[in-house]
Design an enzyme around this catalytic site. Structure first.
Site, PDB file in Angstrom:
ATOM      1  N   SER A 188       0.789  -1.227   0.000  1.00  0.00           N
ATOM      2  CA  SER A 188       0.000   0.000   0.000  1.00  0.00           C
ATOM      3  C   SER A 188       0.819   1.274   0.000  1.00  0.00           C
ATOM      4  O   SER A 188       0.332   2.325  -0.431  1.00  0.00           O
ATOM      5  CB  SER A 188      -0.945   0.010   1.208  1.00  0.00           C
ATOM      6  OG  SER A 188      -0.214  -0.035   2.425  1.00  0.00           O
TER       7      SER A 188
ATOM      8  N   HIS B 222      -5.458  -3.913  -2.470  1.00  0.00           N
ATOM      9  CA  HIS B 222      -5.215  -2.919  -3.516  1.00  0.00           C
ATOM     10  C   HIS B 222      -5.138  -3.539  -4.902  1.00  0.00           C
ATOM     11  O   HIS B 222      -4.787  -2.842  -5.867  1.00  0.00           O
ATOM     12  CB  HIS B 222      -3.936  -2.146  -3.205  1.00  0.00           C
ATOM     13  CG  HIS B 222      -3.988  -1.413  -1.900  1.00  0.00           C
ATOM     14  ND1 HIS B 222      -4.506  -0.154  -1.764  1.00  0.00           N
ATOM     15  CD2 HIS B 222      -3.610  -1.798  -0.650  1.00  0.00           C
ATOM     16  CE1 HIS B 222      -4.444   0.224  -0.496  1.00  0.00           C
ATOM     17  NE2 HIS B 222      -3.901  -0.753   0.191  1.00  0.00           N
TER      18      HIS B 222
ATOM     19  N   LYS C  27     -12.277  -0.157  -1.465  1.00  0.00           N
ATOM     20  CA  LYS C  27     -11.318   0.488  -2.372  1.00  0.00           C
ATOM     21  C   LYS C  27     -11.874   0.423  -3.788  1.00  0.00           C
ATOM     22  O   LYS C  27     -12.751   1.192  -4.122  1.00  0.00           O
ATOM     23  CB  LYS C  27      -9.953  -0.177  -2.209  1.00  0.00           C
ATOM     24  CG  LYS C  27      -9.389   0.024  -0.785  1.00  0.00           C
ATOM     25  CD  LYS C  27      -8.059  -0.637  -0.586  1.00  0.00           C
ATOM     26  CE  LYS C  27      -7.460  -0.302   0.773  1.00  0.00           C
ATOM     27  NZ  LYS C  27      -8.268  -0.749   1.926  1.00  0.00           N
TER      28      LYS C  27
END
Length: 393
Positions: free
Chosen positions: A183, A211, A242
């Site tokens: 990240s 991610h 996300k």
């Protein structure tokens, strides 16, 4: 009070080291153009990689879900809080990842943090050993600590070091745990090599694809699709706040693994289930991720990544080598990084400064994150501001 005085001294020390964090208040939906603390800003700081957080279809689905299921779940999953919306979503995740997992089943959690705590504490028994990546997310580190078993940390991206640790281990149960996309750096773990080692030495490979899910791979199936992986040794954690644009997380693995989590994962058993309306909204998110619109958004995001990297012309600061939506600019000193973040903010660009302990000392940075909702001209504006600012820093 001496207790308060101690805290005040601690806060003053954070100020001295340029480490105190600040809350800003967003007054509009998550998007590139936002109003923050009363100011109009161009934001390059969210993890809304596909630009779905305020997508009209998801807003409509959330409203529909609230009308159908109400606002709260009312109980934990194993009491009465497990709704049809939760069940349908879990089935959707299992089907979505079926090309990469054998006999898959999925389990939905309120947050990614809880999902990681659940997996590590439930799968690691007293005779287990956990092999943790040096740059793992805090939730994985905390999960390993809460597992109350042996933990070995291997150097970032070093599959050879991991093999030596696995070879020397006599543990009955071995768990290798890693982020897929890191990240703060934006690089990828060497998952194919790691999976091969796990299969060779009989270890679970727990992949936190926070991610990568929705972004990587032709269909957005994340790191597993990106690397074309398939194995019964995989335990996959996907975060939904996300790229998916809503909230929560899921764990997908062999059905036996998921049933064990239902029976033994305390962060799942002992908490109220998330609002069913969120699961209903996530079904709309999955339709986009798995459809033509999702493919178009991923293609646009890739083009923005290439554009930013080509237009940034940094001499002293360092653009980290990343091909993902996370594009860190390494500055070094905490105070310089925060001055740079403030200078950008004063110009209307919201780019967060990241300092220790989130990143190693001496690697303070500006963490640029791109979204499919950004435009090419907006990325050019940011690159120009960076180039000019560094020249006069």
């Amino acid at each position: 009070m001496e207790l308060l005085a101690n805290l005040e001294r601690g806060l003053q020390e954070l100020d001295r080291q340029s480490l105190r964090r600040r809350l800003r208040v967003a007054e509009t939906p998550c998007a590139p153009r936002m109003k923050v603390d009363g100011r109009d800003m161009l934001a390059f700081c969210s993890n809304d990689y596909l630009g779905l957080a305020s997508h009209p279809r998801l807003v409509e689905a959330l409203q529909e879900g609230a009308a159908r299921y109400g606002v709260g779940s009312g109980a934990s999953h194993l009491i009465s809080g497990h709704s049809r919306a939760h069940a349908l979503l879990e089935e959707r995740f299992a089907d979505f990842l079926s090309p990469h997992l054998e006999s898959p089943r999925a389990l939905y959690f309120c947050t990614g943090y809880m999902a990681n705590l659940a997996v590590l504490t439930a799968l690691a028994g007293h005779e287990a050993e956990i092999f943790s990546e040096e740059l793992n997310h805090a939730s994985l580190i905390d999960g390993a600590r809460l597992a109350r078993t042996g933990v070995k940390v291997y150097a970032h991206g070093d599959a050879d070091a991991l093999e030596q640790l696995l070879k020397a281990s006599t543990a009955t149960t071995k768990l290798v745990v890693t982020d897929s996309v890191f990240s703060m750096d934006g690089d990828l773990a060497p998952l194919p090599k790691m999976l091969k080692l796990c299969e060779q030495y009989g270890a679970w490979l727990i992949v936190d694809d926070a991610h990568g899910f929705g972004v990587l791979g032709q269909h957005g199936r994340g790191a597993l699709e990106h690397f074309n992986l398939r194995s019964p040794y995989l335990v996959y954690v996907g975060t939904l706040g996300k790229a998916a644009g809503v909230g929560g997380a899921f764990v997908a693995a062999h059905a036996t693994v998921i049933e064990w989590l239902v029976q033994r994962a305390r962060p799942y058993i002992y908490t109220t289930a998330a609002a069913p309306a969120l699961s209903h909204a996530l079904m709309a998110s999955m339709d986009i991720i798995d459809g033509e619109e999702g493919a178009q958004r991923r293609a646009h995001l890739r083009s923005l990544i290439g554009q930013l990297r080509s237009e940034l012309n940094l001499q002293r600061w360092k653009l980290f080598p990343s091909n993902t939506a996370i594009q860190p600019v390494i500055i070094g000193a905490n105070d310089e990084a925060m001055r740079a973040a403030k200078a950008l903010y004063d110009q209307g660009f919201w780019v967060p400064g990241i300092r220790p302990p989130t990143v190693p000392a001496g690697t303070a940075r500006l963490r640029v994150t791109l979204s499919a909702s950004h435009t090419g001209p907006e990325v050019s504006q940011l690159a120009s501001a960076f180039n000019l600012m560094e020249a006069f820093a």
